[in-house]
Design a protein around this motif. Structure first.
Motif, PDB file in Angstrom:
ATOM      1  N   ALA A   1     104.307  31.442  61.839  1.00  0.00           N
ATOM      2  CA  ALA A   1     103.178  32.352  61.613  1.00  0.00           C
ATOM      3  C   ALA A   1     102.007  32.012  62.512  1.00  0.00           C
ATOM      4  O   ALA A   1     101.311  32.911  63.022  1.00  0.00           O
ATOM      5  CB  ALA A   1     102.763  32.286  60.140  1.00  0.00           C
ATOM      6  N   ALA A   2     101.778  30.712  62.745  1.00  0.00           N
ATOM      7  CA  ALA A   2     100.677  30.300  63.616  1.00  0.00           C
ATOM      8  C   ALA A   2     100.938  30.687  65.064  1.00  0.00           C
ATOM      9  O   ALA A   2     100.017  31.087  65.789  1.00  0.00           O
ATOM     10  CB  ALA A   2     100.466  28.784  63.504  1.00  0.00           C
ATOM     11  N   VAL A   3     102.187  30.605  65.491  1.00  0.00           N
ATOM     12  CA  VAL A   3     102.520  30.991  66.865  1.00  0.00           C
ATOM     13  C   VAL A   3     102.315  32.489  67.063  1.00  0.00           C
ATOM     14  O   VAL A   3     101.796  32.933  68.097  1.00  0.00           O
ATOM     15  CB  VAL A   3     103.980  30.618  67.199  1.00  0.00           C
ATOM     16  N   LEU A   4     102.713  33.277  66.091  1.00  0.00           N
ATOM     17  CA  LEU A   4     102.661  34.731  66.241  1.00  0.00           C
ATOM     18  C   LEU A   4     101.243  35.244  66.480  1.00  0.00           C
ATOM     19  O   LEU A   4     101.059  36.308  67.085  1.00  0.00           O
ATOM     20  CB  LEU A   4     103.244  35.404  64.991  1.00  0.00           C
ATOM     21  N   THR A   5     100.253  34.511  66.003  1.00  0.00           N
ATOM     22  CA  THR A   5      98.860  34.941  66.175  1.00  0.00           C
ATOM     23  C   THR A   5      98.082  33.979  67.062  1.00  0.00           C
ATOM     24  O   THR A   5      96.849  33.977  67.039  1.00  0.00           O
ATOM     25  CB  THR A   5      98.172  35.032  64.797  1.00  0.00           C
ATOM     26  N   HIS A   6      98.810  33.181  67.844  1.00  0.00           N
ATOM     27  CA  HIS A   6      98.135  32.174  68.674  1.00  0.00           C
ATOM     28  C   HIS A   6      97.227  32.856  69.692  1.00  0.00           C
ATOM     29  O   HIS A   6      97.626  33.821  70.350  1.00  0.00           O
ATOM     30  CB  HIS A   6      99.166  31.293  69.390  1.00  0.00           C
ATOM     31  N   PRO A   7      95.991  32.360  69.854  1.00  0.00           N
ATOM     32  CA  PRO A   7      95.081  33.009  70.805  1.00  0.00           C
ATOM     33  C   PRO A   7      95.461  32.801  72.267  1.00  0.00           C
ATOM     34  O   PRO A   7      95.010  33.566  73.131  1.00  0.00           O
ATOM     35  CB  PRO A   7      93.725  32.357  70.489  1.00  0.00           C
ATOM     36  N   VAL A   8      96.279  31.779  72.560  1.00  0.00           N
ATOM     37  CA  VAL A   8      96.693  31.525  73.941  1.00  0.00           C
ATOM     38  C   VAL A   8      97.972  32.310  74.226  1.00  0.00           C
ATOM     39  O   VAL A   8      99.009  32.097  73.582  1.00  0.00           O
ATOM     40  CB  VAL A   8      96.922  30.018  74.182  1.00  0.00           C
ATOM     41  N   LEU A   9      97.889  33.206  75.187  1.00  0.00           N
ATOM     42  CA  LEU A   9      99.014  34.078  75.524  1.00  0.00           C
ATOM     43  C   LEU A   9     100.272  33.273  75.834  1.00  0.00           C
ATOM     44  O   LEU A   9     101.383  33.616  75.406  1.00  0.00           O
ATOM     45  CB  LEU A   9      98.622  34.952  76.719  1.00  0.00           C
ATOM     46  N   ASN A  10     100.118  32.187  76.581  1.00  0.00           N
ATOM     47  CA  ASN A  10     101.264  31.403  77.014  1.00  0.00           C
ATOM     48  C   ASN A  10     102.054  30.859  75.834  1.00  0.00           C
ATOM     49  O   ASN A  10     103.278  30.707  75.912  1.00  0.00           O
ATOM     50  CB  ASN A  10     100.785  30.248  77.900  1.00  0.00           C
TER      51      ASN A  10
END
Length: 464
Positions: A52-61
């Motif tokens: 869930a944290a990855v899906l909304t991560h602010p860093v595009l990469n």
């Protein structure tokens, strides 16, 4: 306080014993704009809070890397199919570029998700999907009547699974490239299609290789001396023309003839051909019959090294053929067995390991189910070659004293293997974290206490 080397953070990110709270700290890390370590995003079995944290991560990469993870489940990657960035959606559409195990097939995205990606407004996303090697046959077959000709071309990848009506539609497609590609799929059983393709310069070589040839056309191309390698492999070539090509001055033409499936072993042996030392053994009729026991028996028992190499790439070899090829003098045959067959004998794995070395051998030693473990310490701990001393670390009977000694071995890969082993005494493990060549391995050691992992994160500037 020990000053840990920066690569220790990547090791901790790969550590299988990393506690979830520390993993979540890593996942949230912006990494100076580069996102969290690659290893944190490509871990198998990421817990739902981390996903869930990855899906909304602010860093595009970070989202791109997770979208391309070979460790993530397709249903997890699919949750990025509606990401606001076309780069992320294209990464989802293309799928993983590599997996830890070269024998592992990536599970495809659900068909419904692929359908959404194919309708994406960004051309790069649609193109990434259609060029992905991970699409389900059911989805590809559904594209036979898609309005986009690029999608209809993709459907040709599963030609044999299309309905007769679907094939006929593609053979009469309004797009000339689709029609040409469909005709090439069908020409092995259709002399009329083959004759038309031979008049098309773009299709000529492939049509000569696989089409149902009229004798007059075959004689014409033989007389002209063009595309003879393709002609030599054509299944419908008359026997007397095969005989003429078997003595052609071009070694490549003679080699192509020698691989024909209808030849007896005596006829094959009578042809003067040369096989490149490292040629893989790409033989169409063996690849098509990779699970066919009759095909495998003919290829594995052949004196032709390319046929044996092709057979050795089958994971479906029965025990007697596996034993036969395991004793083959050809090193490529044994290498293929080590890569593709789960029951390859330990002695073959060991010989391939010693010959190749490097990253491939490291994968085989840790990833092959038959690679030996017991007794390696006694046999190899004092071996003069470092590639063997590495193996001593794999022995479950190796004690902490030996692991500590090997952590100071002259060979860097041996030191790295020891630094990753949970039997390494803690003081030595902490010492290794500060050494550039060992920091990653030490950080990945599952015996590293969570408190020390937290210190590594603190020193790397990962917010608490």
């Amino acid at each position: 306080m020990v000053a840990f080397h920066s690569s220790a953070l990547d090791g901790v990110a790969a550590n299988p014993a990393l506690p979830t709270p520390l993993l979540l700290r890593l996942i949230a890390f912006d990494g100076g704009g580069h996102g969290p370590p690659f290893q944190a995003l490509h871990r198998p079995g990421l817990p739902e809070p981390a996903v869930a944290a990855v899906l909304t991560h602010p860093v595009l990469n970070a989202r791109v890397r997770f979208a391309m993870s070979g460790q993530a489940e397709p249903e997890q990657r699919a949750r990025l199919a509606d990401d606001p960035s076309p780069k992320v959606r294209a990464a989802v559409a293309n799928g993983p570029e590599w997996t830890r195990d070269p024998r592992t097939k990536v599970r495809p995205l659900p068909d419904a998700v692929c359908g959404r990606l194919l309708e994406d407004p960004e051309p790069s996303v649609r193109s990434a999907l259609l060029h992905s090697p991970h699409l389900a046959p059911s989805f590809l077959a559904s594209l036979a009547r898609h309005p986009d000709p690029a999608a209809r071309r993709a459907a040709l990848r599963v030609w044999d699974e299309l309905t007769a009506d679907g094939r006929a539609t593609l053979l009469d497609d309004p797009d000339p490239e689709v029609r040409r590609s469909a005709a090439l799929c069908a020409c092995s059983h259709d002399a009329r299609l083959t004759a038309a393709l031979l008049r098309d310069p773009a299709a000529l070589p492939e049509a000569l290789r696989r089409g149902l040839l009229d004798r007059a056309d075959a004689e014409r191309f033989l007389a002209e001396g063009v595309h003879l390698v393709e002609l030599a492999g054509n299944p419908s070539l008359p026997a007397d023309l095969v005989d003429r090509l078997a003595v052609d001055p071009d070694d490549g033409v003679r080699l192509a003839v020698s691989l024909r499936p209808e030849l007896t072993e005596a006829r094959r042996a009578a042809i003067d051909f040369t096989v490149a030392l490292r040629a893989r053994g790409d033989v169409d009729w063996v690849a098509v019959g990779i699970a066919d026991q009759e095909v495998l028996r003919r290829a594995a028992a052949s004196a032709h090294p390319l046929l044996r190499r092709a057979a050795a790439r089958s994971p479906h070899l029965p025990p007697d053929l596996l034993r036969l090829l395991a004793e083959d003098a050809d090193v490529v045959v044994r290498t293929h067995l080590a890569v593709y067959h789960p029951d390859t004998p330990a002695e073959v794995l060991m010989s391939v390991y010693a010959r190749l070395g490097g990253t491939f051998s490291a994968w085989m030693a840790t990833g092959h189910p038959r690679f030996p473990r017991e007794g390696l310490a006694a046999r190899y701990a004092d071996h003069p070659d470092g590639i063997y001393r590495q193996l001593a670390v794999r022995d479950p009977a190796a004690g902490p004293d030996l692991i500590e000694r090997l952590s100071h071995d002259p060979d860097v890969r041996t030191r790295q293997a020891a630094a990753r082993d949970p039997r390494l005494p803690l003081p030595c493990l902490l010492e290794a974290l500060a050494l550039p060549e060992l920091a990653f391995s030490a950080g990945a050691n599952p015996a590293l206490p969570p408190g020390e992992m937290a210190v590594v994160l603190d020193e790397a500037g990962v917010p608490g």
